[in-house]
Motif scaffolding. Sequence first.
Motif, mmCIF file in Angstrom:
data_model
loop_
_atom_site.group_PDB
_atom_site.id
_atom_site.type_symbol
_atom_site.label_atom_id
_atom_site.label_comp_id
_atom_site.label_asym_id
_atom_site.label_seq_id
_atom_site.Cartn_x
_atom_site.Cartn_y
_atom_site.Cartn_z
ATOM 1 N N LYS A 1 1.089 -1.112 -0.034
ATOM 2 C CA LYS A 1 -0.176 0.273 -0.025
ATOM 3 C C LYS A 1 0.797 1.492 0.130
ATOM 4 C CE LYS A 1 -4.184 1.893 2.140
ATOM 5 N NZ LYS A 1 -5.122 2.043 3.260
ATOM 6 N N PRO A 2 1.744 1.322 0.947
ATOM 7 C CA PRO A 2 2.849 2.610 0.776
ATOM 8 C C PRO A 2 3.475 2.518 -0.477
ATOM 9 C CG PRO A 2 2.807 1.344 2.590
ATOM 10 C CD PRO A 2 2.315 0.353 1.948
ATOM 11 N N ALA A 3 4.009 1.754 -1.281
ATOM 12 C CA ALA A 3 4.154 1.890 -2.464
ATOM 13 C C ALA A 3 3.374 2.264 -3.776
ATOM 14 C CB ALA A 3 5.084 0.672 -3.105
ATOM 15 N N MET A 4 2.489 1.636 -3.776
ATOM 16 C CA MET A 4 1.025 1.936 -4.860
ATOM 17 C C MET A 4 0.893 3.782 -4.149
ATOM 18 S SD MET A 4 -1.858 -1.161 -4.177
ATOM 19 C CE MET A 4 -2.240 -0.231 -5.811
ATOM 20 N N MET B 1 3.482 1.599 -13.359
ATOM 21 C CA MET B 1 4.370 0.632 -11.635
ATOM 22 C C MET B 1 2.353 0.078 -10.822
ATOM 23 S SD MET B 1 6.983 0.345 -12.637
ATOM 24 C CE MET B 1 7.021 -0.053 -10.596
ATOM 25 N N VAL B 2 1.827 1.448 -10.275
ATOM 26 C CA VAL B 2 0.672 0.749 -9.346
ATOM 27 C C VAL B 2 -0.204 -0.333 -9.960
ATOM 28 C CG1 VAL B 2 -1.277 1.955 -8.210
ATOM 29 C CG2 VAL B 2 1.081 3.338 -8.816
ATOM 30 N N GLU B 3 -0.838 0.070 -11.353
ATOM 31 C CA GLU B 3 -1.588 -0.973 -11.603
ATOM 32 C C GLU B 3 -0.663 -2.308 -11.404
ATOM 33 O OE1 GLU B 3 -4.277 -1.832 -15.873
ATOM 34 O OE2 GLU B 3 -3.198 -0.214 -15.623
ATOM 35 N N GLN B 4 0.581 -2.600 -11.562
ATOM 36 C CA GLN B 4 0.911 -3.828 -11.688
ATOM 37 C C GLN B 4 1.044 -3.860 -10.793
ATOM 38 O OE1 GLN B 4 5.008 -3.242 -13.604
ATOM 39 N NE2 GLN B 4 4.293 -3.259 -15.418
ATOM 40 N N ILE C 1 -1.552 -7.865 -6.084
ATOM 41 C CA ILE C 1 -2.460 -7.526 -5.225
ATOM 42 C C ILE C 1 -3.578 -8.779 -5.079
ATOM 43 C CG2 ILE C 1 -3.371 -6.787 -3.304
ATOM 44 C CD1 ILE C 1 -1.665 -4.622 -3.572
ATOM 45 N N ILE C 2 -3.825 -8.427 -6.428
ATOM 46 C CA ILE C 2 -5.636 -9.626 -6.803
ATOM 47 C C ILE C 2 -5.254 -10.269 -7.058
ATOM 48 C CG2 ILE C 2 -7.227 -9.870 -9.002
ATOM 49 C CD1 ILE C 2 -6.870 -6.789 -8.604
ATOM 50 N N ASP C 3 -4.075 -11.233 -7.894
ATOM 51 C CA ASP C 3 -3.441 -12.348 -8.146
ATOM 52 C C ASP C 3 -2.858 -13.231 -6.095
ATOM 53 O OD1 ASP C 3 -2.916 -12.075 -10.521
ATOM 54 O OD2 ASP C 3 -1.438 -11.682 -10.758
ATOM 55 N N GLU C 4 -2.574 -12.404 -5.484
ATOM 56 C CA GLU C 4 -2.283 -13.539 -4.054
ATOM 57 C C GLU C 4 -3.457 -13.647 -3.892
ATOM 58 O OE1 GLU C 4 0.979 -14.056 -2.385
ATOM 59 O OE2 GLU C 4 1.701 -13.654 -4.168
ATOM 60 N N GLU C 5 -4.273 -12.734 -2.954
ATOM 61 C CA GLU C 5 -5.659 -12.692 -3.181
ATOM 62 C C GLU C 5 -6.124 -14.139 -3.559
ATOM 63 O OE1 GLU C 5 -9.686 -10.205 -1.183
ATOM 64 O OE2 GLU C 5 -8.523 -9.983 -2.971
ATOM 65 N N MET C 6 -6.308 -14.087 -4.785
ATOM 66 C CA MET C 6 -6.739 -15.053 -5.794
ATOM 67 C C MET C 6 -6.188 -16.795 -5.563
ATOM 68 S SD MET C 6 -8.193 -13.454 -9.543
ATOM 69 C CE MET C 6 -9.093 -14.921 -9.657
ATOM 70 N N SER C 7 -5.320 -16.495 -4.933
ATOM 71 C CA SER C 7 -4.267 -17.754 -4.495
ATOM 72 C C SER C 7 -4.499 -18.431 -3.264
ATOM 73 C CB SER C 7 -2.954 -17.784 -5.403
ATOM 74 O OG SER C 7 -2.151 -17.113 -3.972
ATOM 75 N N GLY C 8 -5.110 -17.320 -2.578
ATOM 76 C CA GLY C 8 -5.700 -18.017 -1.314
ATOM 77 C C GLY C 8 -4.556 -17.620 -0.138
ATOM 78 N N ASN C 9 -3.812 -15.954 -0.652
ATOM 79 C CA ASN C 9 -3.432 -15.914 0.683
ATOM 80 C C ASN C 9 -4.642 -14.948 1.418
ATOM 81 O OD1 ASN C 9 -1.585 -14.590 2.334
ATOM 82 N ND2 ASN C 9 0.144 -13.890 1.080
ATOM 83 N N THR C 10 -4.517 -15.387 2.788
ATOM 84 C CA THR C 10 -4.999 -14.659 3.858
ATOM 85 C C THR C 10 -5.637 -13.292 4.231
ATOM 86 O OG1 THR C 10 -5.204 -15.861 5.096
ATOM 87 C CG2 THR C 10 -6.760 -16.782 4.164
ATOM 88 N N LEU C 11 -3.708 -13.065 4.170
ATOM 89 C CA LEU C 11 -3.124 -12.045 4.937
ATOM 90 C C LEU C 11 -3.150 -10.868 3.340
ATOM 91 C CD1 LEU C 11 0.123 -13.389 6.418
ATOM 92 C CD2 LEU C 11 -2.043 -13.130 7.920
ATOM 93 N N ILE C 12 -3.403 -11.047 2.441
ATOM 94 C CA ILE C 12 -3.574 -10.001 1.578
ATOM 95 C C ILE C 12 -5.259 -9.987 0.976
ATOM 96 C CG2 ILE C 12 -3.077 -9.048 -0.524
ATOM 97 C CD1 ILE C 12 -0.244 -10.620 -0.174
ATOM 98 N N ILE D 1 -6.205 4.556 -9.823
ATOM 99 C CA ILE D 1 -6.684 4.897 -11.309
ATOM 100 C C ILE D 1 -5.641 6.232 -10.614
ATOM 101 C CG2 ILE D 1 -9.227 6.517 -10.618
ATOM 102 C CD1 ILE D 1 -10.507 3.932 -10.090
ATOM 103 N N ASP D 2 -5.897 7.194 -9.614
ATOM 104 C CA ASP D 2 -4.564 7.661 -9.206
ATOM 105 C C ASP D 2 -3.747 8.365 -10.090
ATOM 106 O OD1 ASP D 2 -5.471 10.587 -8.171
ATOM 107 O OD2 ASP D 2 -3.817 10.242 -6.517
ATOM 108 N N GLY D 3 -2.898 6.538 -9.640
ATOM 109 C CA GLY D 3 -1.348 6.223 -10.443
ATOM 110 C C GLY D 3 -2.222 6.966 -12.092
ATOM 111 N N TRP D 4 -2.898 6.826 -13.092
ATOM 112 C CA TRP D 4 -3.348 6.601 -14.623
ATOM 113 C C TRP D 4 -3.419 7.825 -14.374
ATOM 114 C CZ3 TRP D 4 -1.440 4.389 -18.313
ATOM 115 C CH2 TRP D 4 -0.602 2.637 -17.945
ATOM 116 N N ALA D 5 -4.377 9.080 -13.542
ATOM 117 C CA ALA D 5 -4.363 10.008 -13.741
ATOM 118 C C ALA D 5 -3.093 10.620 -13.840
ATOM 119 C CB ALA D 5 -5.825 10.383 -12.640
ATOM 120 N N LYS D 6 -2.289 10.159 -13.040
ATOM 121 C CA LYS D 6 -2.243 11.933 -12.848
ATOM 122 C C LYS D 6 0.188 11.198 -13.817
ATOM 123 C CE LYS D 6 -2.610 12.730 -8.206
ATOM 124 N NZ LYS D 6 -2.725 12.711 -6.375
ATOM 125 N N SER D 7 -0.281 10.460 -14.355
ATOM 126 C CA SER D 7 0.508 9.565 -14.677
ATOM 127 C C SER D 7 1.157 11.410 -15.989
ATOM 128 C CB SER D 7 0.779 8.503 -15.968
ATOM 129 O OG SER D 7 -0.548 8.527 -16.252
#
Length: 541
Positions: free
Chosen positions: A3-6, A20-23, A28-39, A50-56
Amino acid sequence: EAKPAMNAWAKSRCKKSGIMVEQILKRIIDEEMSGNTLIKVTTAMYTMAIDGWAKSGDTNGPKRAEEILFLMMQTSEKAPNKKVHPDVQSFTTVIDAWAKSNSKGAAKRAEDILELMHRLVSEGNTSVKPTTATYNAVINAWSKSGEKGSAEHAESYLQQMEEMFAAGNEDVKPDELSFNSVIAAWARSPSKYAARKAEEILERMENLQRCGYPGAKADTVTYNTVISVWARAGVHGAAKRCEDILRRMEQIYENGDLSVKPDVISYSTVIDAWAKSGEKGAAHKAELVVFRMQELYDGSFTDVKPSAITFTAVLDAWARSGEGTEAANRAENILQYLEESYRAGNIDLKPTTVTYTTVIAAWARSRHPQKAVKAQQILRRMSYIKEKGSKPNVVTYNAVINACAFTCGSPDLKRMALAIATETYNEIRLTNSLSPDSITYSSLMKSCSNLLPMGVERNVAVAEVFGMCCQDGQVNEKVLMELRHAASGPLLNDLLGPFGYVERVNCNDLPRQWTKSVRERKGRGGGCGKSRAGGRIYLKR
């Protein structure tokens, strides 16, 4: 850690921030879908993407921001228990991205997203209820769009905000940005009613302020924008409207409102409005304003310090005024004031090349019998100045020749004017950094036509000028026109006859060598194709 990196990338405003933000979001989405309950993916993470693209600054930024928004909506619909639900900030950020993109159709996309928000609210999703920031982004999108009717669209959304706020919707209370963005929209509008509409918005702000309405206060920038719209209006009375608004600013400031303090832009725009108005007495009005500035500055009003450029605008007003010798005398008096102020240590009032050239032009437009002498005297004053930025250029010399060309009076006065024109032309040729241009030669040709009677002497002079013009490659249509006025029929036939019917010959019919150096100039010296070894002309016989 993600989150701080994003957040850092989203705020970086660099070209690759959106990627970079979208990557990071995708990982994170892939980690969550793989079953990582910590994310857990959250609304805030999507909004940062969205903000990253808006300000790019990327041309595809708004489109990618919108695609991520719709991905959020799909995720929310498929898994309502997840912590991913688009909110007002998500939508507003996408609208803002379109507003700042300057791409074609951006305003319509912003408008469509706002309509989608209203539809979702009507279906019960209050988390996307539009706010003042949302409407401001849509207004800004239309303001910057440059599309037909953009100002009208922008104002219509301001009216919607006012109506909804009056009906009790506190979330869309219009603020300074709302009003200023609509004024900016009218400032960009080509409508003939733009100035009046911009001032109407300003008056609405003033009325709200008087009624105690907080958050819609006009400041110096607001007033300056409205003044600038009137200055460009090009209608009779526009300059007076500019000055009336300036007087309102002065009154408000004197009453203690420091946020409406007139600055150098306020006064300079009013001066420029008078200078370009063409109205009777405009030059005198412009002069009163510039000396009012000087008076205020001398009284410790440091934000309105006039410069040589400010005074030059007044000189231009006098030169354009049509008031003849009186205008030229006023212009020269102001020039003398600038020279004396500069010698006394006020470096901001150092006369520039444009300053001197404008005064010469004022004399050229007068009917003074000695205007050629007056113009040359000012040229000589420039020769004593060593500083860069005040040296005569080809436009300056051309202005002197033009003063000579339109000299009226006795044969002796005309002879003297012709001698000054010849001397001025030769000075151009002997100045290393300058070359005669097409205007030089057309003005010389005009001098031959106006200052010499038809006969052998005039034909010799015309042939000499035209020969040098051909040698320098500066023949254009204006030169040909003046040649036809100045030359006798036989001479004209000798010069142009080989290329066709003399009254119809144009530059395309002539040898390329004769026209090769012609170019449009805007106050610059220089040129090409000139030999210093010779080339002077001797028109005085």
